[in-house]
Enzyme design. Structure first.
Site, PDB file in Angstrom:
ATOM      1  N   GLU A   1    -134.112 -44.303  21.560  1.00 14.13           N
ATOM      2  CA  GLU A   1    -135.166 -44.345  22.582  1.00 14.13           C
ATOM      3  C   GLU A   1    -136.491 -44.565  21.870  1.00 14.13           C
ATOM      4  O   GLU A   1    -136.588 -44.434  20.657  1.00 14.13           O
ATOM      5  CB  GLU A   1    -135.149 -43.068  23.419  1.00 14.13           C
TER       6      GLU A   1
ATOM      7  N   CYS B   1    -136.034 -30.480  15.786  1.00 15.01           N
ATOM      8  CA  CYS B   1    -134.785 -31.152  15.405  1.00 15.01           C
ATOM      9  C   CYS B   1    -134.943 -31.931  14.109  1.00 15.01           C
ATOM     10  O   CYS B   1    -133.974 -32.144  13.395  1.00 15.01           O
ATOM     11  CB  CYS B   1    -134.331 -32.069  16.524  1.00 15.01           C
TER      12      CYS B   1
HETATM   13  P1  NAD Z   1    -128.439 -27.005  24.170  1.00 15.58           P
HETATM   14  O1  NAD Z   1    -127.501 -28.135  23.923  1.00 15.58           O
HETATM   15  O2  NAD Z   1    -127.917 -25.626  24.126  1.00 15.58           O
HETATM   16  O3  NAD Z   1    -129.104 -27.147  25.615  1.00 15.58           O
HETATM   17  C1  NAD Z   1    -129.800 -28.312  26.006  1.00 15.58           C
HETATM   18  C2  NAD Z   1    -129.714 -28.458  27.512  1.00 15.58           C
HETATM   19  O4  NAD Z   1    -128.368 -28.722  27.888  1.00 15.58           O
HETATM   20  C3  NAD Z   1    -130.151 -27.222  28.295  1.00 15.58           C
HETATM   21  O5  NAD Z   1    -130.871 -27.637  29.428  1.00 15.58           O
HETATM   22  C4  NAD Z   1    -128.814 -26.597  28.675  1.00 15.58           C
HETATM   23  O6  NAD Z   1    -128.873 -25.789  29.838  1.00 15.58           O
HETATM   24  C5  NAD Z   1    -127.963 -27.831  28.916  1.00 15.58           C
HETATM   25  N1  NAD Z   1    -126.520 -27.634  28.778  1.00 15.58           N
HETATM   26  C6  NAD Z   1    -125.873 -26.772  27.952  1.00 15.58           C
HETATM   27  N2  NAD Z   1    -124.533 -26.910  28.097  1.00 15.58           N
HETATM   28  C7  NAD Z   1    -124.332 -27.890  29.013  1.00 15.58           C
HETATM   29  C8  NAD Z   1    -123.175 -28.503  29.574  1.00 15.58           C
HETATM   30  N3  NAD Z   1    -121.941 -28.145  29.205  1.00 15.58           N
HETATM   31  N4  NAD Z   1    -123.349 -29.489  30.486  1.00 15.58           N
HETATM   32  C9  NAD Z   1    -124.596 -29.880  30.846  1.00 15.58           C
HETATM   33  N5  NAD Z   1    -125.724 -29.328  30.364  1.00 15.58           N
HETATM   34  C10 NAD Z   1    -125.599 -28.354  29.450  1.00 15.58           C
HETATM   35  O7  NAD Z   1    -129.644 -27.205  23.154  1.00 15.58           O
HETATM   36  P2  NAD Z   1    -130.922 -26.259  22.968  1.00 15.58           P
HETATM   37  O8  NAD Z   1    -130.489 -24.989  22.324  1.00 15.58           O
HETATM   38  O9  NAD Z   1    -131.682 -26.206  24.252  1.00 15.58           O
HETATM   39  O10 NAD Z   1    -131.806 -27.115  21.938  1.00 15.58           O
HETATM   40  C11 NAD Z   1    -131.666 -27.047  20.544  1.00 15.58           C
HETATM   41  C12 NAD Z   1    -130.837 -28.221  20.053  1.00 15.58           C
HETATM   42  O11 NAD Z   1    -131.447 -29.443  20.449  1.00 15.58           O
HETATM   43  C13 NAD Z   1    -130.741 -28.295  18.543  1.00 15.58           C
HETATM   44  O12 NAD Z   1    -129.436 -28.639  18.185  1.00 15.58           O
HETATM   45  C14 NAD Z   1    -131.693 -29.431  18.176  1.00 15.58           C
HETATM   46  O13 NAD Z   1    -131.429 -30.080  16.969  1.00 15.58           O
HETATM   47  C15 NAD Z   1    -131.507 -30.338  19.338  1.00 15.58           C
HETATM   48  N6  NAD Z   1    -132.646 -31.242  19.497  1.00 15.58           N
HETATM   49  C16 NAD Z   1    -132.482 -32.571  19.180  1.00 15.58           C
HETATM   50  C17 NAD Z   1    -133.552 -33.449  19.285  1.00 15.58           C
HETATM   51  C18 NAD Z   1    -133.413 -34.909  18.949  1.00 15.58           C
HETATM   52  O14 NAD Z   1    -134.304 -35.666  19.290  1.00 15.58           O
HETATM   53  N7  NAD Z   1    -132.343 -35.332  18.294  1.00 15.58           N
HETATM   54  C19 NAD Z   1    -134.791 -32.968  19.735  1.00 15.58           C
HETATM   55  C20 NAD Z   1    -134.920 -31.622  20.042  1.00 15.58           C
HETATM   56  C21 NAD Z   1    -133.836 -30.752  19.938  1.00 15.58           C
END
Ligand code: NAD
Length: 484
Positions: free
Chosen positions: A465, A287
Protein backbone atom coordinates in the site's frame (compact mmCIF):
# COMPACT_ATOMS: atom_id res chain seq x y z
CA UNK A 1 -17.25 8.11 31.69
CA UNK A 2 -17.54 8.07 27.91
CA UNK A 3 -19.87 5.65 26.15
CA UNK A 4 -18.86 4.64 22.64
CA UNK A 5 -21.34 3.34 20.10
CA UNK A 6 -21.00 2.06 16.55
CA UNK A 7 -21.28 4.45 13.62
CA UNK A 8 -23.63 3.04 11.02
CA UNK A 9 -25.26 4.83 8.08
CA UNK A 10 -24.22 8.25 9.39
CA UNK A 11 -25.63 7.68 12.88
CA UNK A 12 -24.35 6.69 16.29
CA UNK A 13 -25.95 3.29 16.96
CA UNK A 14 -25.75 1.38 20.24
CA UNK A 15 -24.53 -2.14 19.47
CA UNK A 16 -26.38 -5.34 20.36
CA UNK A 17 -23.14 -7.29 20.89
CA UNK A 18 -20.82 -7.55 23.83
CA UNK A 19 -20.47 -4.51 26.12
CA UNK A 20 -16.89 -3.93 27.19
CA UNK A 21 -14.71 -1.45 29.03
CA UNK A 22 -11.65 0.37 27.81
CA UNK A 23 -8.89 1.30 30.26
CA UNK A 24 -6.37 4.14 30.28
CA UNK A 25 -3.02 2.31 30.06
CA UNK A 26 -1.25 4.91 32.22
CA UNK A 27 -3.50 4.33 35.25
CA UNK A 28 -5.68 1.26 34.55
CA UNK A 29 -8.78 3.43 35.04
CA UNK A 30 -11.85 2.67 32.94
CA UNK A 31 -12.26 5.54 30.48
CA UNK A 32 -15.05 4.28 28.25
CA UNK A 33 -17.72 1.65 27.87
CA UNK A 34 -18.24 0.36 24.36
CA UNK A 35 -21.33 -1.29 22.98
CA UNK A 36 -19.93 -3.85 20.58
CA UNK A 37 -21.58 -4.80 17.31
CA UNK A 38 -23.53 -8.03 16.98
CA UNK A 39 -23.62 -10.02 13.75
CA UNK A 40 -26.83 -8.13 12.86
CA UNK A 41 -25.16 -4.76 13.52
CA UNK A 42 -22.30 -5.73 11.21
CA UNK A 43 -24.92 -6.73 8.66
CA UNK A 44 -26.55 -3.30 8.96
CA UNK A 45 -23.17 -1.58 8.48
CA UNK A 46 -22.32 -3.63 5.39
CA UNK A 47 -25.79 -3.04 3.95
CA UNK A 48 -25.46 0.70 4.55
CA UNK A 49 -22.07 0.67 2.83
CA UNK A 50 -23.55 -1.25 -0.11
CA UNK A 51 -26.51 1.11 -0.43
CA UNK A 52 -24.19 4.15 -0.33
CA UNK A 53 -22.41 2.88 -3.45
CA UNK A 54 -25.70 3.27 -5.31
CA UNK A 55 -26.36 6.78 -3.97
CA UNK A 56 -24.72 10.17 -4.60
CA UNK A 57 -21.30 8.86 -3.50
CA UNK A 58 -21.22 6.40 -6.38
CA UNK A 59 -21.93 9.18 -8.87
CA UNK A 60 -19.33 11.64 -7.62
CA UNK A 61 -16.47 12.64 -9.88
CA UNK A 62 -12.86 12.24 -8.77
CA UNK A 63 -12.63 16.03 -8.47
CA UNK A 64 -15.59 16.08 -6.07
CA UNK A 65 -14.10 13.32 -3.96
CA UNK A 66 -10.79 15.17 -3.83
CA UNK A 67 -12.53 18.22 -2.37
CA UNK A 68 -14.17 16.02 0.29
CA UNK A 69 -10.90 14.30 1.20
CA UNK A 70 -9.23 17.65 1.76
CA UNK A 71 -12.15 18.71 3.97
CA UNK A 72 -11.65 15.55 6.03
CA UNK A 73 -7.99 16.42 6.61
CA UNK A 74 -9.04 19.95 7.64
CA UNK A 75 -11.85 18.53 9.78
CA UNK A 76 -9.42 16.42 11.82
CA UNK A 77 -7.04 19.36 12.19
CA UNK A 78 -9.93 21.55 13.35
CA UNK A 79 -10.66 19.07 16.16
CA UNK A 80 -6.99 18.27 16.76
CA UNK A 81 -7.19 18.53 20.55
CA UNK A 82 -10.16 16.17 20.78
CA UNK A 83 -8.43 13.57 18.58
CA UNK A 84 -5.25 14.00 20.60
CA UNK A 85 -7.03 13.54 23.92
CA UNK A 86 -8.92 10.47 22.66
CA UNK A 87 -5.80 8.84 21.24
CA UNK A 88 -3.78 9.40 24.41
CA UNK A 89 -6.54 8.04 26.67
CA UNK A 90 -6.86 4.93 24.50
CA UNK A 91 -3.12 4.24 24.12
CA UNK A 92 -1.31 6.06 26.94
CA UNK A 93 1.26 7.27 24.42
CA UNK A 94 3.10 10.50 25.28
CA UNK A 95 1.65 13.73 23.94
CA UNK A 96 4.98 14.41 22.22
CA UNK A 97 4.40 11.38 19.96
CA UNK A 98 0.65 11.64 19.46
CA UNK A 99 0.78 15.36 18.61
CA UNK A 100 3.68 14.99 16.17
CA UNK A 101 2.89 11.68 14.52
CA UNK A 102 -0.52 10.09 15.18
CA UNK A 103 -2.91 12.97 14.69
CA UNK A 104 -1.10 15.06 12.03
CA UNK A 105 -0.28 11.97 9.95
CA UNK A 106 -3.81 10.67 10.51
CA UNK A 107 -5.11 13.88 8.93
CA UNK A 108 -2.40 14.10 6.26
CA UNK A 109 -3.33 10.70 4.82
CA UNK A 110 -6.47 12.29 3.37
CA UNK A 111 -4.47 15.02 1.59
CA UNK A 112 -1.87 12.55 0.35
CA UNK A 113 -4.43 10.29 -1.27
CA UNK A 114 -6.35 13.31 -2.59
CA UNK A 115 -3.12 14.29 -4.39
CA UNK A 116 -2.58 10.74 -5.57
CA UNK A 117 -6.03 10.19 -7.07
CA UNK A 118 -6.03 13.68 -8.62
CA UNK A 119 -2.81 13.06 -10.51
CA UNK A 120 -2.94 9.38 -11.45
CA UNK A 121 -3.86 8.48 -15.00
CA UNK A 122 -4.38 5.06 -16.52
CA UNK A 123 -2.75 3.12 -19.31
CA UNK A 124 -3.74 3.42 -22.98
CA UNK A 125 -2.48 1.32 -25.90
CA UNK A 126 -3.06 1.85 -29.59
CA UNK A 127 -3.09 -1.38 -31.52
CA UNK A 128 -3.19 -2.37 -35.14
CA UNK A 129 -5.93 -4.57 -36.60
CA UNK A 130 -5.94 -6.74 -39.77
CA UNK A 131 -8.28 -4.30 -41.57
CA UNK A 132 -5.90 -1.44 -40.87
CA UNK A 133 -8.44 0.58 -38.90
CA UNK A 134 -6.75 -0.02 -35.54
CA UNK A 135 -8.11 -0.01 -32.05
CA UNK A 136 -7.58 1.94 -28.87
CA UNK A 137 -7.37 0.26 -25.48
CA UNK A 138 -7.70 2.22 -22.32
CA UNK A 139 -8.10 1.34 -18.69
CA UNK A 140 -10.74 2.56 -16.27
CA UNK A 141 -10.41 2.19 -12.54
CA UNK A 142 -13.59 0.97 -10.83
CA UNK A 143 -13.97 1.00 -7.06
CA UNK A 144 -13.98 -2.50 -5.60
CA UNK A 145 -17.13 -1.77 -3.58
CA UNK A 146 -17.46 -2.30 0.15
CA UNK A 147 -14.06 -2.54 1.88
CA UNK A 148 -13.67 -4.19 5.29
CA UNK A 149 -10.91 -2.37 7.22
CA UNK A 150 -9.55 -4.15 10.32
CA UNK A 151 -7.01 -2.20 12.38
CA UNK A 152 -4.56 -2.60 15.29
CA UNK A 153 -4.04 -0.41 18.35
CA UNK A 154 -0.48 0.84 18.06
CA UNK A 155 -1.09 3.84 15.76
CA UNK A 156 -4.89 3.81 15.69
CA UNK A 157 -5.94 6.89 13.69
CA UNK A 158 -2.86 6.92 11.47
CA UNK A 159 -3.08 3.27 10.39
CA UNK A 160 -6.84 3.45 9.95
CA UNK A 161 -6.81 6.53 7.70
CA UNK A 162 -3.87 5.00 5.80
CA UNK A 163 -6.51 2.57 4.50
CA UNK A 164 -9.73 4.60 4.68
CA UNK A 165 -8.29 7.59 2.76
CA UNK A 166 -7.27 5.67 -0.39
CA UNK A 167 -10.42 3.52 -0.18
CA UNK A 168 -12.61 6.65 -0.26
CA UNK A 169 -10.36 8.39 -2.80
CA UNK A 170 -11.09 5.48 -5.15
CA UNK A 171 -14.87 5.71 -4.60
CA UNK A 172 -15.35 2.73 -2.29
CA UNK A 173 -17.33 2.64 0.93
CA UNK A 174 -15.88 1.22 4.15
CA UNK A 175 -16.78 -0.68 7.29
CA UNK A 176 -14.02 -0.18 9.85
CA UNK A 177 -13.34 -2.48 12.80
CA UNK A 178 -10.90 -0.64 15.07
CA UNK A 179 -8.99 -2.51 17.72
CA UNK A 180 -11.01 -3.19 20.88
CA UNK A 181 -8.17 -1.39 22.72
CA UNK A 182 -8.53 1.85 20.77
CA UNK A 183 -12.13 2.52 19.74
CA UNK A 184 -12.24 6.31 20.13
CA UNK A 185 -10.66 8.08 17.18
CA UNK A 186 -12.39 5.93 14.56
CA UNK A 187 -15.69 6.85 16.19
CA UNK A 188 -14.79 10.54 16.36
CA UNK A 189 -13.94 10.44 12.68
CA UNK A 190 -17.59 9.55 12.02
CA UNK A 191 -18.57 12.98 13.35
CA UNK A 192 -16.05 14.61 11.01
CA UNK A 193 -17.47 12.59 8.10
CA UNK A 194 -20.94 13.98 8.85
CA UNK A 195 -19.60 17.50 9.32
CA UNK A 196 -17.99 17.56 5.86
CA UNK A 197 -21.11 16.12 4.21
CA UNK A 198 -19.99 12.60 3.31
CA UNK A 199 -23.17 10.72 2.38
CA UNK A 200 -24.52 8.31 5.00
CA UNK A 201 -23.19 4.78 4.75
CA UNK A 202 -19.87 5.67 3.10
CA UNK A 203 -17.97 5.37 6.40
CA UNK A 204 -19.13 2.93 9.07
CA UNK A 205 -17.50 1.77 12.30
CA UNK A 206 -18.29 -1.44 14.17
CA UNK A 207 -16.74 -2.19 17.54
CA UNK A 208 -15.80 -5.45 19.19
CA UNK A 209 -13.19 -8.17 19.39
CA UNK A 210 -11.67 -10.45 16.74
CA UNK A 211 -12.27 -14.20 16.66
CA UNK A 212 -15.91 -15.13 17.37
CA UNK A 213 -16.79 -11.45 17.47
CA UNK A 214 -17.08 -8.36 15.30
CA UNK A 215 -13.79 -8.82 13.42
CA UNK A 216 -14.79 -12.31 12.35
CA UNK A 217 -18.36 -11.23 11.50
CA UNK A 218 -16.93 -8.53 9.25
CA UNK A 219 -14.21 -10.55 7.54
CA UNK A 220 -16.65 -13.39 6.84
CA UNK A 221 -19.46 -11.16 5.63
CA UNK A 222 -20.28 -12.00 2.00
CA UNK A 223 -21.26 -8.37 1.36
CA UNK A 224 -17.66 -7.22 1.85
CA UNK A 225 -15.86 -7.03 -1.50
CA UNK A 226 -12.25 -6.71 -0.26
CA UNK A 227 -10.45 -6.85 3.07
CA UNK A 228 -7.53 -4.77 4.25
CA UNK A 229 -5.89 -5.65 7.52
CA UNK A 230 -3.01 -4.53 9.73
CA UNK A 231 -2.12 -6.65 12.73
CA UNK A 232 -0.50 -9.88 13.82
CA UNK A 233 0.54 -12.54 11.36
CA UNK A 234 -1.68 -15.26 12.86
CA UNK A 235 -4.69 -12.94 12.62
CA UNK A 236 -3.69 -12.24 9.03
CA UNK A 237 -3.91 -15.93 8.30
CA UNK A 238 -7.48 -16.03 9.68
CA UNK A 239 -8.42 -13.01 7.56
CA UNK A 240 -6.87 -14.50 4.45
CA UNK A 241 -8.83 -17.70 5.03
CA UNK A 242 -12.00 -15.66 5.33
CA UNK A 243 -11.14 -13.73 2.17
CA UNK A 244 -10.73 -16.98 0.24
CA UNK A 245 -14.47 -17.52 0.52
CA UNK A 246 -15.86 -15.49 -2.35
CA UNK A 247 -12.37 -15.04 -3.86
CA UNK A 248 -11.96 -11.57 -2.38
CA UNK A 249 -8.82 -9.45 -2.62
CA UNK A 250 -6.91 -9.05 0.61
CA UNK A 251 -4.11 -6.73 1.71
CA UNK A 252 -2.17 -7.79 4.81
CA UNK A 253 0.30 -5.64 6.77
CA UNK A 254 1.55 -8.01 9.46
CA UNK A 255 4.14 -8.54 12.15
CA UNK A 256 7.90 -8.31 12.06
CA UNK A 257 11.11 -9.16 13.88
CA UNK A 258 13.18 -6.46 12.33
CA UNK A 259 16.96 -6.54 12.27
CA UNK A 260 19.25 -3.51 12.22
CA UNK A 261 22.87 -3.77 11.11
CA UNK A 262 25.65 -1.47 12.31
CA UNK A 263 28.99 -1.57 10.47
CA UNK A 264 32.16 -0.29 12.10
CA UNK A 265 32.38 2.66 9.71
CA UNK A 266 28.97 4.03 10.77
CA UNK A 267 28.56 7.59 12.02
CA UNK A 268 28.05 6.71 15.68
CA UNK A 269 26.07 9.82 16.72
CA UNK A 270 23.59 9.38 13.89
CA UNK A 271 23.43 5.61 14.44
CA UNK A 272 22.76 5.80 18.17
CA UNK A 273 20.11 8.47 17.68
CA UNK A 274 18.38 6.27 15.09
CA UNK A 275 18.67 3.09 17.14
CA UNK A 276 17.36 4.83 20.24
CA UNK A 277 14.17 5.55 18.33
CA UNK A 278 13.90 2.30 16.39
CA UNK A 279 14.28 0.14 19.52
CA UNK A 280 12.17 2.12 21.99
CA UNK A 281 9.81 4.61 20.28
CA UNK A 282 6.14 4.22 21.19
CA UNK A 283 7.27 1.82 23.93
CA UNK A 284 8.49 -0.50 21.19
CA UNK A 285 4.98 -0.92 19.83
CA UNK A 286 5.88 -0.08 16.23
CA UNK A 287 5.73 -2.80 13.60
CA UNK A 288 8.90 -1.36 12.02
CA UNK A 289 10.85 -1.28 15.30
CA UNK A 290 14.21 -3.00 15.84
CA UNK A 291 14.20 -6.10 18.06
CA UNK A 292 17.38 -7.70 16.64
CA UNK A 293 20.49 -5.59 16.43
CA UNK A 294 23.68 -6.83 14.75
CA UNK A 295 26.86 -4.82 15.39
CA UNK A 296 30.30 -5.31 13.87
CA UNK A 297 32.63 -6.64 16.54
CA UNK A 298 35.07 -3.70 16.73
CA UNK A 299 32.25 -1.27 17.69
CA UNK A 300 30.09 -3.79 19.57
CA UNK A 301 31.03 -2.69 23.11
CA UNK A 302 30.60 0.98 22.29
CA UNK A 303 27.15 0.49 20.71
CA UNK A 304 25.93 -1.76 23.53
CA UNK A 305 27.06 0.69 26.19
CA UNK A 306 25.63 3.78 24.49
CA UNK A 307 22.32 2.10 23.58
CA UNK A 308 21.99 0.93 27.19
CA UNK A 309 22.57 4.52 28.26
CA UNK A 310 19.85 5.74 25.88
CA UNK A 311 17.42 3.17 27.32
CA UNK A 312 18.05 4.57 30.79
CA UNK A 313 17.36 8.16 29.70
CA UNK A 314 13.67 7.60 28.93
CA UNK A 315 11.28 9.36 31.30
CA UNK A 316 8.02 7.70 32.38
CA UNK A 317 5.09 9.68 33.72
CA UNK A 318 1.88 11.47 32.85
CA UNK A 319 1.40 10.96 29.08
CA UNK A 320 -0.10 14.46 28.86
CA UNK A 321 3.12 16.01 30.18
CA UNK A 322 5.60 17.25 27.56
CA UNK A 323 8.49 15.88 29.63
CA UNK A 324 7.29 12.25 29.43
CA UNK A 325 9.18 10.38 26.73
CA UNK A 326 7.93 6.83 27.32
CA UNK A 327 4.36 5.74 27.87
CA UNK A 328 3.04 2.42 29.17
CA UNK A 329 2.27 -0.66 27.07
CA UNK A 330 -1.26 -0.89 25.67
CA UNK A 331 -2.73 -3.36 28.18
CA UNK A 332 -2.02 -5.51 31.21
CA UNK A 333 -2.29 -8.54 28.94
CA UNK A 334 0.31 -7.19 26.55
CA UNK A 335 2.63 -6.35 29.44
CA UNK A 336 2.37 -9.95 30.67
CA UNK A 337 3.39 -11.10 27.20
CA UNK A 338 6.36 -8.71 27.03
CA UNK A 339 7.42 -9.63 30.58
CA UNK A 340 7.32 -13.32 29.69
CA UNK A 341 10.05 -12.59 27.11
CA UNK A 342 11.99 -10.54 29.68
CA UNK A 343 11.90 -13.61 31.95
CA UNK A 344 12.76 -15.94 29.07
CA UNK A 345 15.81 -13.81 28.25
CA UNK A 346 17.04 -14.20 31.85
CA UNK A 347 16.37 -17.94 31.81
CA UNK A 348 18.25 -18.27 28.52
CA UNK A 349 21.25 -16.60 30.15
CA UNK A 350 21.10 -13.13 28.61
CA UNK A 351 23.20 -10.31 30.01
CA UNK A 352 20.80 -7.48 30.84
CA UNK A 353 22.55 -4.26 29.81
CA UNK A 354 19.59 -2.01 30.69
CA UNK A 355 16.05 -2.40 31.95
CA UNK A 356 14.46 -5.82 32.19
CA UNK A 357 11.85 -4.89 34.74
CA UNK A 358 8.75 -2.92 35.66
CA UNK A 359 9.56 0.64 36.81
CA UNK A 360 7.87 2.48 39.64
CA UNK A 361 6.11 5.52 38.20
CA UNK A 362 4.96 8.17 40.63
CA UNK A 363 1.18 8.77 40.74
CA UNK A 364 0.70 6.13 38.05
CA UNK A 365 1.26 2.94 40.04
CA UNK A 366 -1.32 0.89 38.19
CA UNK A 367 -0.23 1.70 34.63
CA UNK A 368 1.21 -0.95 32.35
CA UNK A 369 4.79 0.34 32.51
CA UNK A 370 7.83 -1.54 31.35
CA UNK A 371 11.51 -0.64 31.21
CA UNK A 372 13.24 -0.25 27.86
CA UNK A 373 15.61 -3.17 27.73
CA UNK A 374 18.86 -4.16 26.01
CA UNK A 375 20.25 -7.69 26.12
CA UNK A 376 23.35 -9.41 24.85
CA UNK A 377 24.59 -12.98 25.00
CA UNK A 378 21.70 -15.00 23.60
CA UNK A 379 22.09 -17.50 20.79
CA UNK A 380 20.17 -16.92 17.57
CA UNK A 381 17.75 -19.77 18.26
CA UNK A 382 16.35 -18.12 21.41
CA UNK A 383 12.64 -17.29 21.19
CA UNK A 384 13.58 -13.76 22.33
CA UNK A 385 15.46 -13.33 19.04
CA UNK A 386 13.02 -15.24 16.82
CA UNK A 387 9.56 -14.10 17.95
CA UNK A 388 7.95 -10.68 17.75
CA UNK A 389 7.77 -9.22 21.27
CA UNK A 390 6.31 -5.79 20.38
CA UNK A 391 7.90 -4.11 23.39
CA UNK A 392 10.77 -1.63 23.98
CA UNK A 393 13.55 -4.18 23.82
CA UNK A 394 16.33 -5.38 21.60
CA UNK A 395 19.04 -8.02 21.64
CA UNK A 396 22.50 -7.12 20.35
CA UNK A 397 24.64 -9.74 18.59
CA UNK A 398 28.20 -9.16 17.32
CA UNK A 399 29.27 -10.09 13.78
CA UNK A 400 32.49 -10.15 11.77
CA UNK A 401 31.64 -10.28 8.08
CA UNK A 402 28.95 -9.06 5.72
CA UNK A 403 28.09 -12.65 4.71
CA UNK A 404 27.64 -13.68 8.33
CA UNK A 405 25.36 -10.77 9.20
CA UNK A 406 23.26 -11.17 6.07
CA UNK A 407 22.66 -14.81 6.94
CA UNK A 408 21.59 -13.91 10.49
CA UNK A 409 19.40 -10.98 9.39
CA UNK A 410 17.59 -13.13 6.84
CA UNK A 411 17.16 -16.10 9.16
CA UNK A 412 13.64 -15.11 10.20
CA UNK A 413 10.13 -16.02 9.15
CA UNK A 414 9.40 -12.29 9.01
CA UNK A 415 10.53 -9.69 6.48
CA UNK A 416 9.08 -6.30 7.26
CA UNK A 417 11.83 -3.71 7.73
CA UNK A 418 15.50 -3.19 8.46
CA UNK A 419 18.02 -0.41 8.86
CA UNK A 420 21.65 -0.48 7.78
CA UNK A 421 24.17 1.92 9.31
CA UNK A 422 27.37 2.56 7.36
CA UNK A 423 29.25 5.38 5.65
CA UNK A 424 30.48 3.06 2.89
CA UNK A 425 28.25 3.82 -0.07
CA UNK A 426 28.94 0.63 -2.00
CA UNK A 427 28.32 -1.51 1.04
CA UNK A 428 25.06 0.33 1.77
CA UNK A 429 23.72 -0.48 -1.70
CA UNK A 430 25.12 -4.00 -1.74
CA UNK A 431 23.77 -5.03 1.66
CA UNK A 432 20.38 -3.31 1.52
CA UNK A 433 19.22 -5.20 -1.54
CA UNK A 434 20.20 -8.57 -0.06
CA UNK A 435 17.95 -8.35 3.01
CA UNK A 436 14.56 -9.97 2.49
CA UNK A 437 12.36 -7.15 3.73
CA UNK A 438 9.79 -4.76 2.34
CA UNK A 439 11.68 -1.65 3.42
CA UNK A 440 15.35 -1.05 4.15
CA UNK A 441 16.50 2.27 5.58
CA UNK A 442 20.11 3.31 5.19
CA UNK A 443 21.35 5.62 7.96
CA UNK A 444 17.81 6.40 9.07
CA UNK A 445 14.67 4.81 10.42
CA UNK A 446 10.94 5.49 9.88
CA UNK A 447 11.65 8.07 7.21
CA UNK A 448 8.53 7.60 5.16
CA UNK A 449 7.70 8.92 1.69
CA UNK A 450 4.08 7.87 1.44
CA UNK A 451 4.24 7.42 -2.32
CA UNK A 452 6.53 4.40 -1.95
CA UNK A 453 5.33 0.78 -1.79
CA UNK A 454 4.83 -0.24 1.85
CA UNK A 455 4.46 -3.84 2.97
CA UNK A 456 6.28 -6.92 4.11
CA UNK A 457 8.01 -9.96 2.69
CA UNK A 458 7.55 -13.53 3.93
CA UNK A 459 5.18 -13.73 6.93
CA UNK A 460 5.11 -9.93 7.28
CA UNK A 461 2.40 -9.47 4.72
CA UNK A 462 0.96 -9.64 1.27
CA UNK A 463 0.60 -6.73 -1.09
CA UNK A 464 1.83 -3.17 -1.01
CA UNK A 465 0.00 0.00 0.00
CA UNK A 466 1.08 3.63 -0.39
CA UNK A 467 0.81 6.01 -3.35
CA UNK A 468 -0.19 4.33 -6.59
CA UNK A 469 0.09 0.92 -4.90
CA UNK A 470 -2.92 1.72 -2.73
CA UNK A 471 -4.90 2.62 -5.84
CA UNK A 472 -4.00 -0.80 -7.25
CA UNK A 473 -5.62 -2.45 -4.26
CA UNK A 474 -8.64 -0.18 -3.81
CA UNK A 475 -9.66 -0.23 -7.48
CA UNK A 476 -10.17 -2.85 -10.08
CA UNK A 477 -8.66 -2.03 -13.47
CA UNK A 478 -10.92 -2.70 -16.42
CA UNK A 479 -9.82 -2.64 -20.02
CA UNK A 480 -11.96 -0.97 -22.69
CA UNK A 481 -11.01 -1.89 -26.28
CA UNK A 482 -12.47 0.43 -28.93
CA UNK A 483 -12.27 -0.67 -32.56
CA UNK A 484 -11.67 2.46 -34.60
P1 NAD B 1 -4.15 -8.25 16.22
O1 NAD B 1 -3.92 -9.09 15.01
O2 NAD B 1 -4.31 -8.92 17.52
O3 NAD B 1 -5.48 -7.38 16.04
C1 NAD B 1 -5.66 -6.52 14.94
C2 NAD B 1 -7.14 -6.37 14.66
O4 NAD B 1 -7.66 -7.62 14.20
C3 NAD B 1 -7.98 -5.96 15.87
O5 NAD B 1 -8.96 -5.05 15.45
C4 NAD B 1 -8.59 -7.29 16.30
O6 NAD B 1 -9.81 -7.16 17.01
C5 NAD B 1 -8.82 -7.96 14.95
N1 NAD B 1 -8.89 -9.42 14.99
C6 NAD B 1 -8.24 -10.27 15.83
N2 NAD B 1 -8.55 -11.55 15.52
C7 NAD B 1 -9.38 -11.52 14.45
C8 NAD B 1 -10.02 -12.51 13.66
N3 NAD B 1 -9.86 -13.82 13.90
N4 NAD B 1 -10.80 -12.11 12.63
C9 NAD B 1 -10.96 -10.79 12.36
N5 NAD B 1 -10.39 -9.80 13.08
C10 NAD B 1 -9.60 -10.16 14.11
O7 NAD B 1 -2.97 -7.19 16.25
P2 NAD B 1 -2.72 -6.06 17.35
O8 NAD B 1 -2.26 -6.71 18.61
O9 NAD B 1 -3.89 -5.14 17.39
O10 NAD B 1 -1.50 -5.24 16.70
C11 NAD B 1 -0.15 -5.59 16.86
C12 NAD B 1 0.34 -6.35 15.64
O11 NAD B 1 0.15 -5.56 14.48
C13 NAD B 1 1.83 -6.64 15.68
O12 NAD B 1 2.04 -7.94 15.22
C14 NAD B 1 2.42 -5.64 14.70
O13 NAD B 1 3.65 -6.00 14.13
C15 NAD B 1 1.34 -5.56 13.69
N6 NAD B 1 1.42 -4.32 12.92
C16 NAD B 1 1.85 -4.38 11.61
C17 NAD B 1 1.97 -3.22 10.86
C18 NAD B 1 2.43 -3.25 9.43
O14 NAD B 1 2.28 -2.24 8.76
N7 NAD B 1 2.97 -4.35 8.93
C19 NAD B 1 1.64 -1.99 11.45
C20 NAD B 1 1.22 -1.96 12.77
C21 NAD B 1 1.10 -3.14 13.51
Amino acid sequence: MKTIANFIDGRSVAGHGEKFENRYPATDEVVSVISGASREDVDAAVNAARAALQGPWGKMSVAERVVILRKLADGIQARFDEFLDAEIRDTGKPVSIASHIDIPRGAANFNIFADQIATTGTEAFEMSTPDGAGALNYVVRAPRGVIGVICPWNLPLLLMTWKVAPALACGNTVVVKPSEETPSTATLLGEVMNAVGIPNGVYNVVHGFGAGSTGEFLSNHPGVDALTFTGETTTGEAIMTAAARGVRPVSLELGGKNPAIVFDDADMEQTLEGLGRSCFANTGQVCLGTERLYVQRSVFDEVVERLGQKAKEYRFGDPFSASTTMGPLISAKHRSKVLSYYNQAREDGATVIAGGDVPAVADHDNGYWIEPTVWTGLTEDSSVIREEIFGPCTHVTPFDSEEEVLAMANDSPYGLATSVWTTNLSRAHRVSRQIDVGICWVNSWFLRDLRTPFGGSKRSGIGREGGIHSLEFYTEQRNVCVKL
